[in-house]
Design a protein around this motif. Structure first.
Motif, mmCIF file in Angstrom:
data_model
loop_
_atom_site.group_PDB
_atom_site.id
_atom_site.type_symbol
_atom_site.label_atom_id
_atom_site.label_comp_id
_atom_site.label_asym_id
_atom_site.label_seq_id
_atom_site.Cartn_x
_atom_site.Cartn_y
_atom_site.Cartn_z
ATOM 1 N N LEU A 64 0.815 -1.218 0.000
ATOM 2 C CA LEU A 64 0.000 0.000 0.000
ATOM 3 C C LEU A 64 0.850 1.270 0.000
ATOM 4 O O LEU A 64 0.337 2.357 0.225
ATOM 5 N N LEU A 113 -1.185 12.720 2.061
ATOM 6 C CA LEU A 113 -1.932 11.985 3.082
ATOM 7 C C LEU A 113 -2.098 12.775 4.379
ATOM 8 O O LEU A 113 -2.930 12.427 5.222
ATOM 9 N N ARG A 137 -6.352 5.859 3.120
ATOM 10 C CA ARG A 137 -5.208 4.939 3.149
ATOM 11 C C ARG A 137 -5.155 4.194 4.485
ATOM 12 O O ARG A 137 -4.906 2.990 4.520
#
Length: 192
Positions: A64, A113, A137
């Motif tokens: 990821l 993020l 995420r």
């Protein structure tokens, strides 16, 4: 000879006997070691489990495109009331050096993020804030960690039991639950 020895280890494991534990227990006194082997075994057991968990977590995180510290930081931010916290607060909660927190925030910010904002009441302070992409995420990682086909599948859903088994020892060692300092149920971290 090696194959036979390995086969013996596998057979012992099939019987539920951990050869590492049996070897230590069987040899402790014979080798002139004093006291009980349990402190040594506890420390080794937690250390080995830590290594196995980190390895499995890192496999999922690599897929990821996220670091371990990035995941911890994003999830901690997601748990705050407003999705933001001071750098110093994050360092305290995550038990990380301020430089590590800053570098991780830099990476998360570059990836979109997380971001930095001024503290509304303290002009000297900077807050780190999770973005929608960061929350997505963190959720993606959390779901991957529960996946039956994921790297933590070997734990067979024992995550809660593992946490509950380790929590008394962690707290007895002096760890504090910063997300709930007063012991109130449902209270969340509020830092901004």
């Amino acid at each position: 000879m090696r194959i036979e020895a390995r086969r013996g280890v596998d057979e012992e494991m099939d019987d539920g006997v951990d050869p590492l534990v049996m070897g230590v227990r069987d040899r402790w006194e014979d080798q002139g070691l004093h006291g009980d082997p349990w402190p040594f075994l506890a420390i080794c057991s937690v250390g080995r489990l830590n290594q196995l968990l980190k390895k499995a977590l890192d496999l999922e995180l690599k897929r990821l495109d996220l670091s371990r510290t990035g995941y911890f930081l994003l999830t901690t931010l997601a748990l705050t009331v407003h999705g933001r916290a001071r750098l110093s607060t994050l360092g305290r909660i995550l038990m990380m050096h301020p430089t590590t927190v800053k570098l991780t925030v830099d990476q998360l910010e570059a990836a979109g993020l997380a971001g930095r904002t001024r503290h509304p009441r303290d002009r000297r302070a900077t807050l780190v804030e999770i973005t929608d992409a960061g929350r997505a995420r963190a959720n993606e990682v959390s779901l991957a960690l529960e996946s039956p086909g994921g790297a933590l599948a070997a734990f067979g859903g024992m995550h809660r039991e593992l946490f509950e088994a380790l929590q008394p020892a962690r707290l007895a060692a002096g760890d504090v639950e910063l997300l709930n300092p007063a012991g109130e149920r449902g209270r969340r971290l509020h830092d901004g």
